[in-house]
Motif scaffolding. Structure first.
Motif, PDB file in Angstrom:
ATOM      1  N   PRO A  33       0.830  -1.206   0.000  1.00  0.00           N
ATOM      2  CA  PRO A  33       0.000   0.000   0.000  1.00  0.00           C
ATOM      3  C   PRO A  33       0.862   1.253   0.000  1.00  0.00           C
ATOM      4  CG  PRO A  33       0.038  -0.990   2.174  1.00  0.00           C
ATOM      5  CD  PRO A  33       0.716  -1.961   1.259  1.00  0.00           C
ATOM      6  N   SER A  36       0.796   6.773   2.259  1.00  0.00           N
ATOM      7  CA  SER A  36      -0.287   7.654   2.701  1.00  0.00           C
ATOM      8  C   SER A  36      -1.446   6.881   3.302  1.00  0.00           C
ATOM      9  CB  SER A  36      -0.791   8.503   1.531  1.00  0.00           C
ATOM     10  OG  SER A  36      -1.218   7.676   0.461  1.00  0.00           O
ATOM     11  N   GLN A  37      -1.567   5.580   2.981  1.00  0.00           N
ATOM     12  CA  GLN A  37      -2.627   4.765   3.569  1.00  0.00           C
ATOM     13  C   GLN A  37      -2.300   4.402   5.014  1.00  0.00           C
ATOM     14  OE1 GLN A  37      -2.774   2.245  -0.380  1.00  0.00           O
ATOM     15  NE2 GLN A  37      -4.552   1.740   0.860  1.00  0.00           N
ATOM     16  N   PRO A  40      -1.328   9.781   6.711  1.00  0.00           N
ATOM     17  CA  PRO A  40      -1.733  10.724   5.647  1.00  0.00           C
ATOM     18  C   PRO A  40      -0.645  11.707   5.225  1.00  0.00           C
ATOM     19  CG  PRO A  40      -3.453  10.533   7.296  1.00  0.00           C
ATOM     20  CD  PRO A  40      -2.262   9.797   7.831  1.00  0.00           C
ATOM     21  N   LEU A  46      -4.276  10.592  -1.626  1.00  0.00           N
ATOM     22  CA  LEU A  46      -5.075  10.831  -0.426  1.00  0.00           C
ATOM     23  C   LEU A  46      -6.252  11.737  -0.772  1.00  0.00           C
ATOM     24  CD1 LEU A  46      -5.179  10.368   2.700  1.00  0.00           C
ATOM     25  CD2 LEU A  46      -4.100  12.610   2.903  1.00  0.00           C
ATOM     26  N   ARG A  50     -13.298  14.367   2.241  1.00  0.00           N
ATOM     27  CA  ARG A  50     -13.819  13.005   2.327  1.00  0.00           C
ATOM     28  C   ARG A  50     -15.338  12.932   2.266  1.00  0.00           C
ATOM     29  NH1 ARG A  50     -13.254  11.416   7.005  1.00  0.00           N
ATOM     30  NH2 ARG A  50     -12.466  13.315   7.983  1.00  0.00           N
TER      31      ARG A  50
END
Length: 378
Positions: A33, A36-37, A40, A46, A50
């Motif tokens: 991954p 940033s997962q 952040p 990202l 949201r």
């Protein structure tokens, strides 16, 4: 001057980074991954706003659609993107901007209050309306310069008191960025644009679909950069008709009361956005950038933003327009290229390679554009 209405983000697809599998001995599926997962602030894609759902294929974001009212009774259809309230930003998936606290100057922030209407909590606005009926128009200048345009007309025009910002007086006096996307229309009128093409004489020029029954509105995104990171953002309002028309945004006179030229100083509510006037041109040129290129129909100007969340602590959706012009000497020396990072631009100004408009001093020209950040690629 972020982008022109109805322009597909696909035109600017070259801002998306290449996958890590390029040049590697293993396929993309073997990679872990993105950092940033995990955290952040680290490198990687990202979503910052949201509250919405991004469609990278169409270059749009679908956000909650809210109906409020004027004190005189008209419906106000709006979105919410940012707030000065950190807890509500986290809870609602909005961008937090502490700087919005300082925006309550003159007409820059409208008064609103929460009322109970038919068992619904709705915002009632004291002032500020928008006429969405004007026909959006941008007539480029003569080739090869194209900028400044010969004629412009924003496709939506606010009255003297309109600003997208609102302070909710009976909810802690927090300030919200709540750009209007339609005014005075009924839910039944807007329902026709749930799937079909939106009528931009009724809704904001960046609206692709609007659907009151689902409580959603789909809006076109704009490509740009922040500290060398490719980003996507919304471009909804501007304090002057010129940037409003170039962006396909609403002319919001109230934003003109926001002090500019003091980015990062005490009580400043703005960040800087850097706009190339005469950057490289050519649809297939990987260095393409600027207003001349955009007015030639080659895509977005690919502007460079200052601080955004997770990269800096001073994010604001209110961007203070700083245009720059490559000098003849810099062009002749072959220095002209795409610039994607604030301090790189400032350094080239200091070196004399970039100036302000007409060869004048570089800096703010007094225009504020409302461009909430949505997504970071890196």
């Amino acid at each position: 001057m972020a982008a022109f209405a109805h322009q597909a983000l696909a035109d600017d697809g070259d801002i998306a980074p290449a996958p890590p599998s390029i040049g590697a001995a293993v396929p993309l599926t073997y990679f872990g991954p993105a950092p940033s997962q995990v955290m952040p602030e680290l490198i990687g894609p990202l979503q910052l706003l949201r509250a919405g759902e991004i469609d990278h294929n169409t270059g749009t974001v679908t956000l909650p659609l809210y109906e409020g009212f004027m004190e005189s009774g008209e419906s106000v259809w709006y979105i919410v993107t940012d707030t000065s309230d950190a807890d509500n930003a986290a809870a609602l998936g909005l961008n937090h901007s502490a700087k919005l606290t300082y925006a309550n100057v003159g007409r820059a922030v409208r008064q609103a209050r929460i009322e109970n209407r038919d068992q619904r909590a709705v915002l009632v606005f004291e002032s500020g309306t928008v006429d969405f009926s004007p026909e959006h128009k941008v007539v480029p200048g003569d080739a090869p310069a194209y900028f400044p345009p010969k004629d412009v007309q924003p496709g939506s025009v606010g009255d003297d008191n309109y600003s997208p910002l609102a302070v909710v007086e009976n909810a802690g006096n927090a300030i919200y960025n709540a750009p209007m996307v339609a005014f005075g229309a009924t839910a039944d009128q807007l329902e026709a644009y749930c799937e079909g093409e939106a009528d931009h004489s009724v809704v904001h020029d960046k609206v692709v679909h609007i659907c009151p029954s689902e409580g959603t509105v789909t809006i076109a995104l704009t490509a740009g950069f922040s500290f060398a990171k490719p980003v996507l953002y919304l471009s909804t309002d501007a304090s002057d008709p010129l940037p409003a028309a170039l962006e396909g945004a609403t002319f919001a006179p109230g934003l003109a009361d926001i002090p500019v030229g003091g980015d990062d100083s005490l009580f400043s509510s703005v960040e800087r956005i850097f706009v190339s006037v005469n950057g490289p041109t050519g649809m297939d040129n990987p260095h393409r950038q600027g207003l001349t290129s955009a007015l030639a129909g080659e895509g977005s100007p690919l502007n460079t933003l200052g601080g955004i969340p997770t990269v800096a602590t001073d994010y604001s959706p209110l961007w203070d327009l700083n245009p720059y012009v490559w000098t003849d000497a810099a062009i002749e020396a072959g220095y002209r290229s795409r610039l994607t990072e604030e301090f790189d631009i400032l350094g080239k100004v200091e070196q004399g390679f970039l100036t302000g408009l007409g060869g004048g001093a570089f800096g703010s020209i007094g225009f504020v554009v409302n461009c909430p950040i949505v997504f970071r690629f890196l």
